[in-house]
Each structure stands twice: as structure tokens, then as C-alpha cells.
Design an enzyme around this catalytic site. Structure first.
Site, PDB file in Angstrom:
ATOM      1  N   TYR A  65      -1.042  -0.697   9.987  1.00  0.00           N
ATOM      2  CA  TYR A  65      -1.193  -1.320   8.668  1.00  0.00           C
ATOM      3  C   TYR A  65       0.058  -1.103   7.827  1.00  0.00           C
ATOM      4  O   TYR A  65       0.558  -2.029   7.169  1.00  0.00           O
ATOM      5  CB  TYR A  65      -2.415  -0.727   7.970  1.00  0.00           C
ATOM      6  CG  TYR A  65      -2.692  -1.281   6.590  1.00  0.00           C
ATOM      7  CD1 TYR A  65      -3.191  -2.566   6.432  1.00  0.00           C
ATOM      8  CD2 TYR A  65      -2.470  -0.517   5.450  1.00  0.00           C
ATOM      9  CE1 TYR A  65      -3.454  -3.084   5.165  1.00  0.00           C
ATOM     10  CE2 TYR A  65      -2.733  -1.017   4.180  1.00  0.00           C
ATOM     11  CZ  TYR A  65      -3.221  -2.301   4.050  1.00  0.00           C
ATOM     12  OH  TYR A  65      -3.479  -2.807   2.797  1.00  0.00           O
TER      13      TYR A  65
ATOM     14  N   SER B 270       0.848  -1.193   0.000  1.00  0.00           N
ATOM     15  CA  SER B 270       0.000   0.000   0.000  1.00  0.00           C
ATOM     16  C   SER B 270       0.877   1.234   0.000  1.00  0.00           C
ATOM     17  O   SER B 270       1.987   1.224   0.559  1.00  0.00           O
ATOM     18  CB  SER B 270      -0.896   0.013   1.238  1.00  0.00           C
ATOM     19  OG  SER B 270      -1.478   1.288   1.431  1.00  0.00           O
ATOM     20  N   SER B 271       0.382   2.316  -0.591  1.00  0.00           N
ATOM     21  CA  SER B 271       1.161   3.550  -0.631  1.00  0.00           C
ATOM     22  C   SER B 271       1.331   4.175   0.745  1.00  0.00           C
ATOM     23  O   SER B 271       2.151   5.087   0.919  1.00  0.00           O
ATOM     24  CB  SER B 271       0.503   4.561  -1.578  1.00  0.00           C
ATOM     25  OG  SER B 271      -0.805   4.873  -1.144  1.00  0.00           O
ATOM     26  N   CYS B 272       0.593   3.687   1.748  1.00  0.00           N
ATOM     27  CA  CYS B 272       0.739   4.237   3.103  1.00  0.00           C
ATOM     28  C   CYS B 272       2.069   3.836   3.741  1.00  0.00           C
ATOM     29  O   CYS B 272       2.381   4.279   4.850  1.00  0.00           O
ATOM     30  CB  CYS B 272      -0.427   3.818   3.990  1.00  0.00           C
ATOM     31  SG  CYS B 272      -0.439   2.073   4.428  1.00  0.00           S
TER      32      CYS B 272
ATOM     33  N   HIS C 115     -12.759   2.650   2.323  1.00  0.00           N
ATOM     34  CA  HIS C 115     -11.925   3.765   1.881  1.00  0.00           C
ATOM     35  C   HIS C 115     -12.791   4.902   1.349  1.00  0.00           C
ATOM     36  O   HIS C 115     -13.996   4.749   1.145  1.00  0.00           O
ATOM     37  CB  HIS C 115     -10.945   3.293   0.814  1.00  0.00           C
ATOM     38  CG  HIS C 115      -9.867   2.404   1.346  1.00  0.00           C
ATOM     39  ND1 HIS C 115      -9.804   1.060   1.089  1.00  0.00           N
ATOM     40  CD2 HIS C 115      -8.804   2.676   2.148  1.00  0.00           C
ATOM     41  CE1 HIS C 115      -8.750   0.533   1.698  1.00  0.00           C
ATOM     42  NE2 HIS C 115      -8.136   1.493   2.345  1.00  0.00           N
TER      43      HIS C 115
ATOM     44  N   LYS D  17       2.756  -3.866   6.147  1.00  0.00           N
ATOM     45  CA  LYS D  17       3.085  -3.928   4.722  1.00  0.00           C
ATOM     46  C   LYS D  17       4.585  -3.756   4.481  1.00  0.00           C
ATOM     47  O   LYS D  17       5.156  -4.405   3.598  1.00  0.00           O
ATOM     48  CB  LYS D  17       2.283  -2.875   3.954  1.00  0.00           C
ATOM     49  CG  LYS D  17       0.795  -3.193   3.860  1.00  0.00           C
ATOM     50  CD  LYS D  17       0.569  -4.510   3.138  1.00  0.00           C
ATOM     51  CE  LYS D  17      -0.891  -4.868   3.007  1.00  0.00           C
ATOM     52  NZ  LYS D  17      -1.096  -6.163   2.325  1.00  0.00           N
TER      53      LYS D  17
END
Length: 318
Positions: free
Chosen positions: A137, A108-110, A180, A141
Site C-alpha cells: 500500500y 497515507s503516513s505509511c 483500521h 501511495k
């Protein structure tokens, strides 16, 4: 990977997993394996080991994860970090021990720092503090990325990671609180229209900038990389790859687009007591572009398709 290869899609009923299954079938792949959560609990190591020993998949797309928006991440932080790390550990390790030829891990881009330089390139991983609202989260990842790299370095596997931007599309989660932003807004505008409400309230200022990618575009990117991205000769274990559209819109602009697509006639208002989250999140996708892949579905068309999917789900549930 050829059309007869045995391919396991972990999370085949989710947003990305179902798109992977759909796109692979369209491209002629006919030996796909999937298990629902009831059939296979990916947090249970013994069950995962038995599945891999029995099925012996050649290729694995690891799209299974516990996901959600700001509210869900804030409410269930322990579940987010525990479940995701368990799933990753079990599937990646079982893939190695059972001779999987190649694995694609979806992150994920987070994973990038809250105040990362924009657009965010792959080299900014672990270069600053994370956004607090989704840190558990993100940490899970990041662990998955490093795990793939570590197995590649130690065992010579060919496991790579992709970092998608914000995804949406068929089979999305439209829960009003735990989803989301894009699917949540689709539901809220639809319900406001159906109930003749005068306004829809948006969390925060509406100023944060976000990038969105249609889920079938994400699936096509994963398949493209599975065919073309080899990390076996990289002494660092293989860098992850950003996957996005390279185009950003503000939350306010997104809300106005969804309002128009849904046909809601009321007004927008913004709840300034709610958090904005990261002010800007745009992926640098030049690495993927140089490899020869670009997205196909533009945002308005994607939102129209997502709303159609939502309406079908509403009509089915009724």
C-alpha cells in the site's frame, strides 16, 4: 476554485470523500460530481477516460483507494498494490489530458520509513525501509506522489499530494478484521458491551503510539490546500504536505478512551502474539501550520461522533 466550479470527488462515499462532499456543500459549493464504484470502476482506464471526457471536471480530489488495517494489508497485498496504482494512474493521467486545473491526491503516513525520525517531516520520504505489514500500500501511495510531481515537472500541471495521519469519522469501515484500529475497536467494544463479555482483547502490547485526525478536519485541510497551495513554479514538482493533529496517544490509551465512550464495563487484555506494527507514527505538521491551518476536532469529541455514526449504521442495518 469558486462555488460554481465543477469538482469531482473520487471516492465520494468513503471516509474522506464523504467528508469532502459534506464540507464543500456546507461552504456553498454546488457543482459536485461523484460516482459509485458500480457506476465507475476507477481501475478501468477506458471507463475513467470516458468519464473525464464527458464530465470535464475543473478540480479533482482523489480520495478513492483500497484501504485497510494490518490484517487486510497482510492478507491482500497484491490487491492493495494493484488496485491503488491502477486508480492513481487512471485518474491522474485523465486529469492531465482533460485540462483539470488542480488535483489533490490523498496518500497515507505509511509512506514514511518504519523507523523514521519522529515526528516525521516531509523530507523523510524514501529515507529508509518501510513497515513490512503495509509495504504494498505504501509503495502505491509513494508512486502517486511521484506521479503528481512528474506530471507537474513535465506538463506544468498543478497536482499536489497530502499525507494524512490515521483518519476516522462518519462513513468509516467498522469491519472487525479489515478496518483500521480506531473503528475496529469501536465495534469490538460495542459488541462486547451488547453481549456482556468480560473482556476485549487488543492486538499487540498496546504500547505503539498513534496520531488520529477526524475525517472532516482532513476534508477542511484538503479544501484549504486546494485554495492556497500552488506547486506550478516548483522545479521539483511540489513537495507533499503532511496533515494531522500533531498529537499522539498509545493504543492502550485509545482503547481505554473508546471503552469509556462506549460504556463497556469489562477489562482490557493484550494478545502479545499479534504484531504491533510501527512503534511510533507522528507527523510533523509544522509546514501546514505555517500555512495557516490547524485541526478543530479533538480526539474524545471525534470518538463520540464516530460512535454515534456507528450506532446509526447498526440501527439502520437492523
Amino acid at each position: 476554485m469558486n462555488t460554481n466550479s465543477k469538482i469531482y470527488i473520487a471516492g465520494h462515499r468513503g471516509l474522506v470523500g464523504s467528508s469532502l462532499e459534506s464540507v464543500l456543500k456546507k461552504e456553498g459549493y454546488n457543482n459536485l460530481v461523484g460516482r459509485s464504484h458500480k457506476e465507475l470502476d476507477l481501475t478501468d482506464q477506458l471507463s475513467v477516460d470516458h468519464f473525464f471526457e464527458t464530465e470535464k471536471p475543473e478540480y479533482v480530489f482523489l480520495a478513492a483507494a483500497k484501504v485497510g488495517g494490518i490484517h487486510a494489508n497482510n492478507t491482500y497485498p497484491a490487491e492493495f498494490i494493484f488496485s491503488n496504482i491502477q486508480i492513481q494512474n487512471n485518474v491522474i493521467d485523465a486529469s492531465y489530458r482533460n485540462g483539470v486545473k488542480k488535483l489533490c491526491f490523498l496518500g497515507s503516513s505509511c509512506i514514511y520509513p518504519k523507523f523514521a525520525k519522529q515526528p516525521m517531516d516531509e523530507g523523510q520520504l524514501l529515507d529508509g525501509k518501510l513497515e513490512p505489514t503495509n509495504e504494498p500500500y505504501a509503495v502505491a501511495k509513494i508512486a502517486g506522489i511521484v506521479m503528481c510531481q512528474s506530471y507537474n515537472r513535465q506538463y506544468g500541471t498543478n497536482f499536489f499530494s497530502v499525507m494524512p495521519t490515521n483518519l476516522y469519522g462518519p462513513n468509516d469501515n467498522y469491519h472487525p478484521e479489515n478496518s483500521h484500529v480506531l473503528p475496529a475497536l469501536i465495534r469490538r467494544f460495542h459488541e462486547a458491551k451488547a453481549n456482556h463479555l468480560p473482556e476485549v482483547v487488543i492486538w499487540g502490547t498496546g504500547n505503539p503510539l498513534r496520531e488520529f485526525l477526524f475525517s472532516e478536519d482532513m476534508a477542511r485541510a484538503c479544501i484549504f490546500l486546494m485554495k492556497n497551495y500552488d506547486v506550478t513554479n516548483d522545479p521539483k514538482g511540489g513537495e507533499h504536505v503532511n496533515v494531522g493533529s500533531g498529537i499522539e496517544v498509545s493504543i492502550k490509551e485509545l482503547a481505554e478512551l473508546i471503552k469509556e465512550v462506549v460504556g463497556f464495563q469489562g477489562k482490557l487484555s493484550f494478545d502479545l502474539t499479534k504484531p504491533d506494527g510501527t512503534p511510533r507514527k507522528l507527523l510533523d505538521v509544522s509546514k501546514l501550520h505555517r500555512m495557516g491551518w490547524k485541526h478543530e476536532v479533538e480526539l474524545r469529541v471525534g470518538v463520540e461522533l464516530a460512535y454515534k455514526d456507528f450506532l446509526e449504521k447498526v440501527n439502520t442495518s437492523n
